[in-house]
Write an enzyme that holds these catalytic residues in place. Structure first.
Site, mmCIF file in Angstrom:
data_model
loop_
_atom_site.group_PDB
_atom_site.id
_atom_site.type_symbol
_atom_site.label_atom_id
_atom_site.label_comp_id
_atom_site.label_asym_id
_atom_site.label_seq_id
_atom_site.Cartn_x
_atom_site.Cartn_y
_atom_site.Cartn_z
ATOM 1 N N CYS A 2 -3.607 4.977 -3.278
ATOM 2 C CA CYS A 2 -5.024 4.532 -3.443
ATOM 3 C C CYS A 2 -5.519 5.213 -4.874
ATOM 4 C CB CYS A 2 -6.154 4.928 -2.664
ATOM 5 S SG CYS A 2 -5.575 4.667 -0.824
ATOM 6 N N ARG A 27 -2.657 1.121 -8.186
ATOM 7 C CA ARG A 27 -2.391 1.827 -7.030
ATOM 8 C C ARG A 27 -2.850 1.361 -5.844
ATOM 9 N NH1 ARG A 27 -1.679 7.324 -8.540
ATOM 10 N NH2 ARG A 27 -2.068 7.773 -6.597
ATOM 11 N N TRP A 80 -5.396 1.059 -0.872
ATOM 12 C CA TRP A 80 -3.864 0.318 -0.728
ATOM 13 C C TRP A 80 -3.773 0.773 0.840
ATOM 14 C CZ3 TRP A 80 1.082 1.710 1.056
ATOM 15 C CH2 TRP A 80 1.953 0.556 0.811
ATOM 16 N N ASN A 106 -7.407 9.727 -0.895
ATOM 17 C CA ASN A 106 -5.819 9.260 -1.509
ATOM 18 C C ASN A 106 -4.929 10.272 -0.893
ATOM 19 O OD1 ASN A 106 -3.700 8.152 -2.490
ATOM 20 N ND2 ASN A 106 -3.797 9.195 -4.236
ATOM 21 N N GLY A 107 -3.974 9.411 0.051
ATOM 22 C CA GLY A 107 -3.098 10.119 0.695
ATOM 23 C C GLY A 107 -3.110 9.929 2.225
ATOM 24 N N GLU A 483 19.010 -3.747 -11.397
ATOM 25 C CA GLU A 483 17.582 -3.579 -11.843
ATOM 26 C C GLU A 483 17.004 -4.820 -12.528
ATOM 27 O OE1 GLU A 483 15.276 -1.599 -11.823
ATOM 28 O OE2 GLU A 483 14.001 -2.008 -13.533
ATOM 29 N N LYS A 487 13.530 -6.373 -10.540
ATOM 30 C CA LYS A 487 12.543 -6.906 -11.270
ATOM 31 C C LYS A 487 12.022 -8.295 -10.938
ATOM 32 C CE LYS A 487 11.191 -4.422 -12.905
ATOM 33 N NZ LYS A 487 11.678 -2.930 -12.825
ATOM 34 N N GLU A 490 10.384 -8.455 -7.231
ATOM 35 C CA GLU A 490 8.944 -7.830 -7.144
ATOM 36 C C GLU A 490 7.999 -8.427 -7.895
ATOM 37 O OE1 GLU A 490 8.654 -3.526 -8.907
ATOM 38 O OE2 GLU A 490 9.997 -4.216 -10.365
ATOM 39 N N HIS A 506 34.917 -10.827 -2.122
ATOM 40 C CA HIS A 506 34.854 -10.126 -1.024
ATOM 41 C C HIS A 506 33.837 -10.461 0.140
ATOM 42 C CE1 HIS A 506 38.095 -7.631 -2.192
ATOM 43 N NE2 HIS A 506 37.510 -7.568 -3.339
ATOM 44 N N LYS A 603 1.829 1.245 -7.876
ATOM 45 C CA LYS A 603 2.398 1.625 -9.094
ATOM 46 C C LYS A 603 3.020 3.135 -8.686
ATOM 47 C CE LYS A 603 3.765 2.004 -13.288
ATOM 48 N NZ LYS A 603 4.991 1.294 -13.642
HETATM 49 C C1 F6R Z 1 10.012 -1.216 -10.039
HETATM 50 C C2 F6R Z 1 9.286 0.259 -9.822
HETATM 51 C C3 F6R Z 1 9.467 1.289 -8.693
HETATM 52 C C4 F6R Z 1 9.581 2.668 -9.096
HETATM 53 C C5 F6R Z 1 9.709 3.493 -8.088
HETATM 54 C C6 F6R Z 1 9.798 4.943 -8.595
HETATM 55 O O1 F6R Z 1 9.699 -1.855 -11.100
HETATM 56 O O2 F6R Z 1 8.833 0.427 -10.595
HETATM 57 O O3 F6R Z 1 10.829 0.465 -8.198
HETATM 58 O O4 F6R Z 1 10.714 2.602 -10.065
HETATM 59 O O5 F6R Z 1 8.793 3.350 -7.245
HETATM 60 O O6 F6R Z 1 8.442 5.383 -9.095
HETATM 61 P P1 F6R Z 1 8.621 6.679 -10.179
HETATM 62 O O7 F6R Z 1 9.476 6.209 -11.124
HETATM 63 O O8 F6R Z 1 7.127 6.710 -10.567
HETATM 64 O O9 F6R Z 1 8.933 7.900 -9.486
#
Ligand code: F6R
Length: 608
Positions: A2, A27, A80, A106-107, A483, A487, A490, A506, A603
């Site tokens: 959060c 968050r 969250w 938060n936690g 990657e 993208k 998500e 395969h 995030k």
């Molecule tokens: C995808 C994304 C996540 C982060 C992952 C790690 O776009 O942003 O997959 O890469 O949650 O986050 P960090 O880099 O903050 O440890």
């Protein structure tokens, strides 16, 4: 996972708290709430008043009741949901049964069920499904006139992670805050102090910050901040000046943060290279205290995009450092007894520096005597404090949930690290100079890739209604495919998978039929023909193909080609990823989705 904000000063607290919450919505945004101590000056009395509800911060801002919160001291929260559905009852701030203590958190409190039982046995009633509600009630239970003692006793009861803010009518001049394994910073101003889960949330007010460490408490008054450890011994701290530009937290005219951050990549990569790398001198990373000769293997660990950056650089470490390099997902690494000892270098990658699994993996590596070195974007974040050594990507604040510029900067910095280690070990690889030269040219080449955005937008228009997509590539291109697929999933909610091209035969080729879309990435001349044949095999089974390449491929069966500049093959992920970022972005826009805040995601993932 959060976001929390606090303000104590001479201004009205609510606008500052709302601004902070809006910036922290990455968050989580299941509910939002504020508690303020309103000063009814005629009666010289402060009253704790709370407005909260499910839904986004904007609803809280527009709520008529929020206008009645006129005080100069307050705390706020954007949620969250982890324990309990998004609802008004489960929204923060939570209060104790006597309605004297308000808390935002938060936690995750892992032993909350036990603590709920303890409180109920002591006559307390709990009204929400949250783990948080135990905190104000425990503070109330421990309180006998000394709030610091009550907070420290409560911290000793809690197992798990927390960043908390507490206000009460009993002490209307202060906010008490405490943390363990969740982020919290204090911004220091003139006769005012700010609190937030991250720096950008309050960066437009101040650039001087105190960083709270785990199991520490701070008493935040209007004109002072005092620090204590969990046993209430006083601690001295000084502020650090953060050089980030508050402007960089705004959208600067772009429709979304993600688009802005994609366009920031040439500059972000240039900043990350900075004065660390030059053709004429040895690479400089301020890591002279590490004796790289003692290592016989490297682990690179992270989650999601950060882990994909690790996949992209594995061949760079193996080529230039000649050390076996293993990439691992932090949540796997932490539970699988990896073979680590004092001869192991463990590199952790994290944009936020707060990812719970990466922190746990780091702690495990430390406990096994590895040397830990982290690649982090957020200054002062938890991972930087736990690691033996940290080097920073200078990507600037990344606000969009989908990571873009952090990824390209992580690969950039890891490549510089590989060069540094290679030079330290005295390897005189004749390719190293050309690798360095290619790295230094990347910012200009990234600008060229950005010019392709309209082409990619056109192709996105053809594809945004698809249900499935496949990405294929070999070597570094496969890492980029992983990657690219993440993208797309998500932010556009389209199912996609990435395969090493050679794996197609395969199994996955069984899925290919008329109008299946395949995105191929080809940047290495050695394997180009191989992946091209895999694409042709797919086309002959009815697939449509988009190709991202820096090779001279003239094949009229390919529907659409995005040409990118050539570079050293091991650096190509930094360039070839950008079209895939645009692709995911435009598809999500065409589907009318909230690009910066995709559903179910946050995030920084500060819980397991
Ligand atoms: C995808 C994304 C996540 C982060 C992952 C790690 O776009 O942003 O997959 O890469 O949650 O986050 P960090 O880099 O903050 O440890």
């Amino acid at each position: 996972m959060c976001g929390i904000v606090g303000y104590n000063g001479e201004k009205k607290a609510v606008p500052i708290l709302i601004n902070g919450l809006l910036s922290l919505e990455y968050r989580g945004y299941d509910s939002a709430g504020i508690a303020v101590l309103n000063n009814y000056s005629k009666e010289k009395k402060y009253k704790l008043e709370i407005v909260k509800d499910k839904g986004r911060v904007i609803n809280l801002k527009n709520n008529e009741k929020t206008k009645n919160l006129i005080g100069n001291i307050g705390i706020a929260h954007t949620r969250w949901a982890t324990h309990g559905i998004p609802s008004k009852e489960n929204s923060h701030p939570h209060i104790d049964n006597t309605v004297k203590f308000a808390v935002v958190h938060n936690g995750i409190i892992e032993n909350y069920i036990l603590l709920r039982k303890k409180l109920i046995n002591n006559g307390y009633k709990l009204y929400s499904e949250t783990d948080t509600e135990v905190i104000p009630n425990l503070i109330s239970m421990h309180y006998s006139g000394d709030i610091l003692k009550a907070v420290s006793d409560t911290m000793k009861d809690l197992k798990g992670s927390y960043a908390i803010e507490v206000i009460s009518e009993f002490f209307p001049d202060r906010i008490i805050i405490a943390k363990k394994d969740s982020p919290l910073v204090i911004g220091s101003g003139e006769k005012e102090n700010y609190i937030a889960s991250d720096i950008p949330a309050i960066l437009s007010y101040t650039n001087k910050f105190y960083f709270l460490d785990d199991e520490e408490i701070a008493v935040v008054k209007k004109d002072s901040v005092e620090f204590y450890d969990i046993n209430l011994s006083k601690i001295q701290k000084t502020t650090k000046t953060i050089e980030w530009d508050a402007q960089s937290n705004e959208k600067n005219g772009y429709e979304d943060f993600m688009l802005k951050e994609i366009y920031e990549q040439p500059n972000a990569v240039r900043e990350t290279i900075g004065s660390r790398l030059s053709l004429s001198e040895k690479t400089n990373l301020n890591l002279e205290y590490i004796d790289f000769k003692k290592f016989n293997r490297i682990f690179i660990v992270g989650c999601g995009t950060a882990m994909h950056a690790g996949m992209a650089v594995k061949p760079i470490f193996e080529k230039f450092c000649k050390l076996p390099t293993e990439i691992d997902i932090a949540s796997e690494f932490r539970y699988r007894n990896p073979l680590i000892d004092e001869h192991t270098l463990c590199i952790f990658i994290s944009q936020s520096g707060e990812t719970a699994d990466t922190i746990a993996a780091l702690k495990l590596a430390k406990s096994l005597n590895a040397t830990t070195l982290s690649i982090v974007n957020v200054i002062g974040s938890s991972i930087t404090r736990f690691s033996d050594y940290t080097i920073y990507t200078h990507a600037g604040p990344e606000i969009a949930v989908a990571s873009t510029k952090a990824y390209t900067c992580q690969i950039t910095l890891l490549s510089i690290l590989a060069i540094y280690i290679s030079e330290f070990l005295g390897y005189d690889d004749k390719n190293l100079q050309s690798f360095k030269a290619s790295l230094l040219k990347l910012p200009e080449k990234l600008k060229k890739v950005l010019e392709q955005s309209d082409t990619i937008k056109k192709y996105a228009k053809k594809l945004y209604n698809q249900h499935d997509l496949y990405f294929i590539g070999r070597g570094s291109d496969y890492a980029v495919c992983m990657e690219g697929s993440l993208k797309l999933k998500e932010i556009s909610y389209i199912h996609s998978e990435a395969y090493a091209s050679g794996e197609l035969k395969h199994g996955p080729i069984a899925l290919i039929e008329k109008n299946t879309t395949i995105i191929g990435v080809i940047t290495d001349s050695i394997t180009a023909k191989k992946t091209l044949s895999n694409l042709e095999e797919s086309i002959s089974r009815g697939a449509d193909v988009l190709l991202v390449t820096n090779q001279n491929i003239d094949n009229d069966k390919i529907d659409f080609t995005v040409n990118i500049p050539s570079t050293h093959p091991l650096l190509s992920p930094i360039l070839s990823m950008v079209p895939l970022q645009f692709f995911a972005y435009y598809i999500a826009k065409l589907k009318n989705l909230d690009v910066d805040k995709p559903r179910n995601l946050a995030k920084s993932v500060t819980v397991e």
